[in-house]
Write a protein that holds these residues in place. Structure first.
Motif, PDB file in Angstrom:
ATOM      1  N   THR A  21      -9.880 -14.360   4.183  1.00 13.89           N
ATOM      2  CA  THR A  21      -8.893 -15.332   4.670  1.00 13.89           C
ATOM      3  C   THR A  21      -7.471 -14.797   4.795  1.00 13.89           C
ATOM      4  O   THR A  21      -6.653 -15.403   5.492  1.00 13.89           O
ATOM      5  N   GLN A  22      -7.147 -13.683   4.142  1.00  9.33           N
ATOM      6  CA  GLN A  22      -5.752 -13.254   4.067  1.00  9.33           C
ATOM      7  C   GLN A  22      -5.436 -12.072   4.978  1.00  9.33           C
ATOM      8  O   GLN A  22      -6.264 -11.181   5.175  1.00  9.33           O
ATOM      9  N   HIS A  23      -4.229 -12.098   5.531  1.00  3.10           N
ATOM     10  CA  HIS A  23      -3.730 -10.961   6.291  1.00  3.10           C
ATOM     11  C   HIS A  23      -3.079  -9.969   5.330  1.00  3.10           C
ATOM     12  O   HIS A  23      -2.271 -10.360   4.478  1.00  3.10           O
ATOM     13  N   PHE A  24      -3.436  -8.709   5.447  1.00  5.24           N
ATOM     14  CA  PHE A  24      -2.821  -7.673   4.631  1.00  5.24           C
ATOM     15  C   PHE A  24      -2.914  -6.345   5.381  1.00  5.24           C
ATOM     16  O   PHE A  24      -3.665  -6.203   6.345  1.00  5.24           O
ATOM     17  N   SER A  25      -2.147  -5.382   4.917  1.00  7.95           N
ATOM     18  CA  SER A  25      -2.041  -4.095   5.609  1.00  7.95           C
ATOM     19  C   SER A  25      -3.209  -3.177   5.286  1.00  7.95           C
ATOM     20  O   SER A  25      -3.951  -3.398   4.320  1.00  7.95           O
ATOM     21  N   VAL A  77      -6.704  -0.121   1.338  1.00  6.53           N
ATOM     22  CA  VAL A  77      -7.064   1.156   0.725  1.00  6.53           C
ATOM     23  C   VAL A  77      -6.779   1.131  -0.776  1.00  6.53           C
ATOM     24  O   VAL A  77      -7.595   1.584  -1.589  1.00  6.53           O
ATOM     25  N   LYS A  78      -5.640   0.568  -1.155  1.00  2.52           N
ATOM     26  CA  LYS A  78      -5.262   0.501  -2.568  1.00  2.52           C
ATOM     27  C   LYS A  78      -6.272  -0.302  -3.380  1.00  2.52           C
ATOM     28  O   LYS A  78      -6.598   0.056  -4.523  1.00  2.52           O
ATOM     29  N   HIS A  79      -6.778  -1.392  -2.791  1.00  3.68           N
ATOM     30  CA  HIS A  79      -7.675  -2.286  -3.520  1.00  3.68           C
ATOM     31  C   HIS A  79      -9.119  -2.173  -3.018  1.00  3.68           C
ATOM     32  O   HIS A  79      -9.913  -3.108  -3.185  1.00  3.68           O
ATOM     33  N   TYR A  80      -9.425  -1.037  -2.419  1.00  2.45           N
ATOM     34  CA  TYR A  80     -10.756  -0.855  -1.820  1.00  2.45           C
ATOM     35  C   TYR A  80     -11.884  -1.127  -2.804  1.00  2.45           C
ATOM     36  O   TYR A  80     -12.910  -1.719  -2.449  1.00  2.45           O
ATOM     37  N   ALA A  81     -11.728  -0.733  -4.060  1.00  2.00           N
ATOM     38  CA  ALA A  81     -12.786  -0.914  -5.062  1.00  2.00           C
ATOM     39  C   ALA A  81     -13.100  -2.389  -5.309  1.00  2.00           C
ATOM     40  O   ALA A  81     -14.206  -2.729  -5.742  1.00  2.00           O
ATOM     41  N   LYS A 119       0.796  -9.787  -6.845  1.00  2.00           N
ATOM     42  CA  LYS A 119       1.179 -10.409  -8.114  1.00  2.00           C
ATOM     43  C   LYS A 119       0.003 -11.087  -8.794  1.00  2.00           C
ATOM     44  O   LYS A 119      -0.144 -11.025 -10.023  1.00  2.00           O
ATOM     45  N   TYR A 120      -0.862 -11.747  -7.989  1.00  2.00           N
ATOM     46  CA  TYR A 120      -1.962 -12.522  -8.565  1.00  2.00           C
ATOM     47  C   TYR A 120      -3.340 -11.926  -8.245  1.00  2.00           C
ATOM     48  O   TYR A 120      -4.354 -12.605  -8.390  1.00  2.00           O
ATOM     49  N   PHE A 121      -3.347 -10.657  -7.838  1.00  2.00           N
ATOM     50  CA  PHE A 121      -4.592 -10.055  -7.384  1.00  2.00           C
ATOM     51  C   PHE A 121      -5.701 -10.150  -8.425  1.00  2.00           C
ATOM     52  O   PHE A 121      -6.858 -10.435  -8.094  1.00  2.00           O
ATOM     53  N   ASP A 122      -5.386  -9.935  -9.666  1.00  2.00           N
ATOM     54  CA  ASP A 122      -6.415  -9.905 -10.714  1.00  2.00           C
ATOM     55  C   ASP A 122      -7.053 -11.263 -10.967  1.00  2.00           C
ATOM     56  O   ASP A 122      -8.164 -11.339 -11.507  1.00  2.00           O
TER      57      ASP A 122
END
Length: 221
Positions: A172-176, A181-185, A159-162
């Motif tokens: 610092t964050q745990h994510f899958s 892969v989705k936010h690799y860039a 929601k607040y990625f941008d």
């Protein structure tokens, strides 16, 4: 700290920034609910009497009768009401958003805002839902501090990625793996794999799908 004594006996010496600091201490310190409510009412009474003192009233004698100087007005009010004119006045309780805005204003004036913000959330124990509902109250540096205090869900991160700091998020964050892969860039693989907190950053814990993806990107850890 005996906040009630300070408010009762030293109110003439307190500046607005002092009152705000006392409010933060009340909201984050170890005090009873009754004591906190009573002291908040004393603070509101001080502000109300000061506001009344600024009003233009018709005649000095009338003004002194209605609004004597604070030094002549002992602050001994019941915990449930305020009585600047002798009648009972019930003050509305500030909302959580109002309390947060007030507390952030005080925290930002300290020498170490990030450290104070972390201590504030450690004491208040607010959760992700509260942060989400009040996200607009925080500035960019406070977003960083929040990620150091909280392990947010992927829903929140999406929601607040941008607007979140991507380097801090990566470390610092745990994510899958799918989120990575989705936010690799936008997520530095060096930070994610070498300095992150996800279990799959270790090669033996990674899926073959992520391994292939990283190899295709020229990343070999």
């Amino acid at each position: 700290m005996d906040i009630e004594d300070i408010l009762t006996n030293q109110h003439d010496e307190l500046l607005e920034v002092d009152l705000r600091s006392l409010e933060v201490e009340l909201d984050t310190g170890e005090y009873s609910k009754q004591y906190i409510a009573h002291c908040h009412e004393l603070i509101q009474l001080i502000r109300k009497q000061r506001a009344l003192a600024q009003e233009k009233l018709p005649g000095k004698g009338f003004q002194e009768h209605v609004n004597p100087p604070l030094s002549q007005s002992p602050l001994t009010v019941p915990a449930s009401s305020l009585s600047p004119f002798g009648q009972e006045i019930k003050l509305p309780e500030p909302t959580d958003a109002e309390k947060l805005a007030r507390d952030l204003e005080v925290i930002r004036q300290t020498d170490n805002p990030e450290g104070e913000l972390k201590r504030y959330f450690e004491k208040t124990k607010n959760n992700e839902a509260f942060i989400d509902a009040n996200f607009s109250a925080f500035n960019e540096s406070e977003h960083i501090a929040l990620m150091k205090c909280f392990d947010f869900s992927e829903t929140f991160l999406e929601k607040y990625f941008d607007v979140l700091d991507h380097a801090t998020l990566a470390k610092t964050q745990h994510f899958s793996e799918e989120f990575f892969v989705k936010h690799y860039a936008d997520l530095n693989p060096d930070l994610v794999i070498k300095h992150g907190v996800n279990v799959w950053r270790a090669k033996e814990n990674r899926s073959s799908k992520l391994d292939v993806f990283l190899r295709l990107k020229g990343v070999r850890y």
